[in-house]
Design a protein around this motif. Sequence first.
Motif, PDB file in Angstrom:
ATOM      1  N   LYS A 143     -22.058  55.506  40.849  1.00 57.09           N
ATOM      2  CA  LYS A 143     -22.686  54.252  41.278  1.00 57.09           C
ATOM      3  C   LYS A 143     -21.733  53.472  42.170  1.00 57.09           C
ATOM      4  O   LYS A 143     -20.508  53.552  42.042  1.00 57.09           O
ATOM      5  CB  LYS A 143     -23.117  53.428  40.062  1.00 57.09           C
ATOM      6  N   HIS A 145     -22.202  49.975  42.722  1.00 52.00           N
ATOM      7  CA  HIS A 145     -22.375  48.530  42.485  1.00 52.00           C
ATOM      8  C   HIS A 145     -21.389  48.051  41.430  1.00 52.00           C
ATOM      9  O   HIS A 145     -20.736  48.855  40.742  1.00 52.00           O
ATOM     10  CB  HIS A 145     -23.814  48.225  42.057  1.00 52.00           C
ATOM     11  N   ARG A 146     -21.291  46.753  41.285  1.00 47.42           N
ATOM     12  CA  ARG A 146     -20.286  46.154  40.412  1.00 47.42           C
ATOM     13  C   ARG A 146     -20.609  46.317  38.934  1.00 47.42           C
ATOM     14  O   ARG A 146     -19.717  46.532  38.110  1.00 47.42           O
ATOM     15  CB  ARG A 146     -20.126  44.662  40.752  1.00 47.42           C
ATOM     16  N   ASN A 168     -27.297  56.489  45.278  1.00 44.40           N
ATOM     17  CA  ASN A 168     -27.212  55.048  45.529  1.00 44.40           C
ATOM     18  C   ASN A 168     -28.115  54.585  46.665  1.00 44.40           C
ATOM     19  O   ASN A 168     -28.470  53.413  46.734  1.00 44.40           O
ATOM     20  CB  ASN A 168     -25.763  54.665  45.859  1.00 44.40           C
ATOM     21  N   ASN A 241     -25.863  43.927  48.067  1.00 44.14           N
ATOM     22  CA  ASN A 241     -24.645  43.857  47.267  1.00 44.14           C
ATOM     23  C   ASN A 241     -24.765  44.587  45.942  1.00 44.14           C
ATOM     24  O   ASN A 241     -23.797  44.689  45.187  1.00 44.14           O
ATOM     25  CB  ASN A 241     -24.253  42.390  47.018  1.00 44.14           C
ATOM     26  N   GLY A 242     -25.958  45.063  45.647  1.00 47.84           N
ATOM     27  CA  GLY A 242     -26.143  45.910  44.465  1.00 47.84           C
ATOM     28  C   GLY A 242     -26.262  45.164  43.150  1.00 47.84           C
ATOM     29  O   GLY A 242     -26.229  43.930  43.085  1.00 47.84           O
ATOM     30  N   THR A 243     -26.367  45.935  42.083  1.00 46.06           N
ATOM     31  CA  THR A 243     -26.532  45.389  40.736  1.00 46.06           C
ATOM     32  C   THR A 243     -25.256  44.707  40.267  1.00 46.06           C
ATOM     33  O   THR A 243     -24.172  45.289  40.327  1.00 46.06           O
ATOM     34  CB  THR A 243     -26.900  46.514  39.754  1.00 46.06           C
TER      35      THR A 243
END
Length: 351
Positions: A143, A145-146, A168, A241-243
């Motif tokens: 993944k 994302h943060r 992704n 910016n992702g999850t």
Amino acid sequence: MAETRGRWCVPCLASLEILQELCRVEKLTCPALGIDKRNLEEYEVEYLCGYKKVKSKEYYLVKWKGWPESTNTWEPRKNLRCVGLVKQYHNDRSKFLEKVKAAKRLKLNNCKDYKSAVEEYIIRKSKQRLALKRWEEELNRKKNHRGKILVENEVDFEPPPVDFHYINQYKPSCGINLNSDPLVGCECLNCLEEKCCPEEAGATFAYNARRQLKIAPGKPIFECNSCCSCGSQCPNRVVQNGTLYDLCIFRTSDGRGWGIKTLQNIKKNCFVMEYVGEVITSEEAERRGKYYDSKGITYLFDLDYVEDEYTVDAARFGNISHFVNHSFGYSLPKDCTILNTFYKSWGRTDL
């Protein structure tokens, strides 16, 4: 074990124990087999699979990490420093007793197979727990994302999905070209005030100052892109910016398969995840849809906002949204929150 070449997976004919023995003979390390430099020559407890008392002294049957089961040994409790694994062993043992009592299938005082049944249950749970842990580590490696991804199954012995590949970004199928390179960008000093890119596209700015969705469901979202002068902290960069949240893939207790939960509160209209998968044509989606309907499943989601030309299929290729269960309808503990709202870069969907 499997070796991946593109979308092909070839199963290894050798067992896990054979591979572990070969690695030790050749002095090779392999994270997937649990063999590293630390335990290549030394012994580290992987899980406990047996218990007995001899003259009031406690002994545990130990499965050593990176070593085959043929090397399991009985060790006195005083030699074991793995407090968590000892606790886990007795927790599994207690859960087995509860299941037996609930099912009323065994008379615990007279059953000769009781001891072997307990050990079999504990070993299966231990092996499953290790498999899920390896899968969790794999997901977090892939993944981008943060937010972290957690995996748990306290319901049954279901292992990680075999034919699912974490991605992704959208994966175009053969013959589809997804050209996502932007043509123009903004040079705003404050995108929230100037409403730059959305207004240029004839749309409404999608977010408020807290980066929550403020437009009506079904309306398109236009975010700033790589040609814009603003940075990643721009209020008009949310989906890309992702999850941001730590999410848990868990096994539901009422037969609905895998689902997703979060142990933290998520405010309404906040971005949670994007539905990512394989991009296919509508014709191919129609063909796959018939097969999915026969199996009682569906992972198809129309992609285009205006024209119904492409569809996203997250059955084999997808991100964590693959496990969103649309049929949740039961109560959960107070510290557990089911994801109830997420939206995508071209619209929003309420679960």
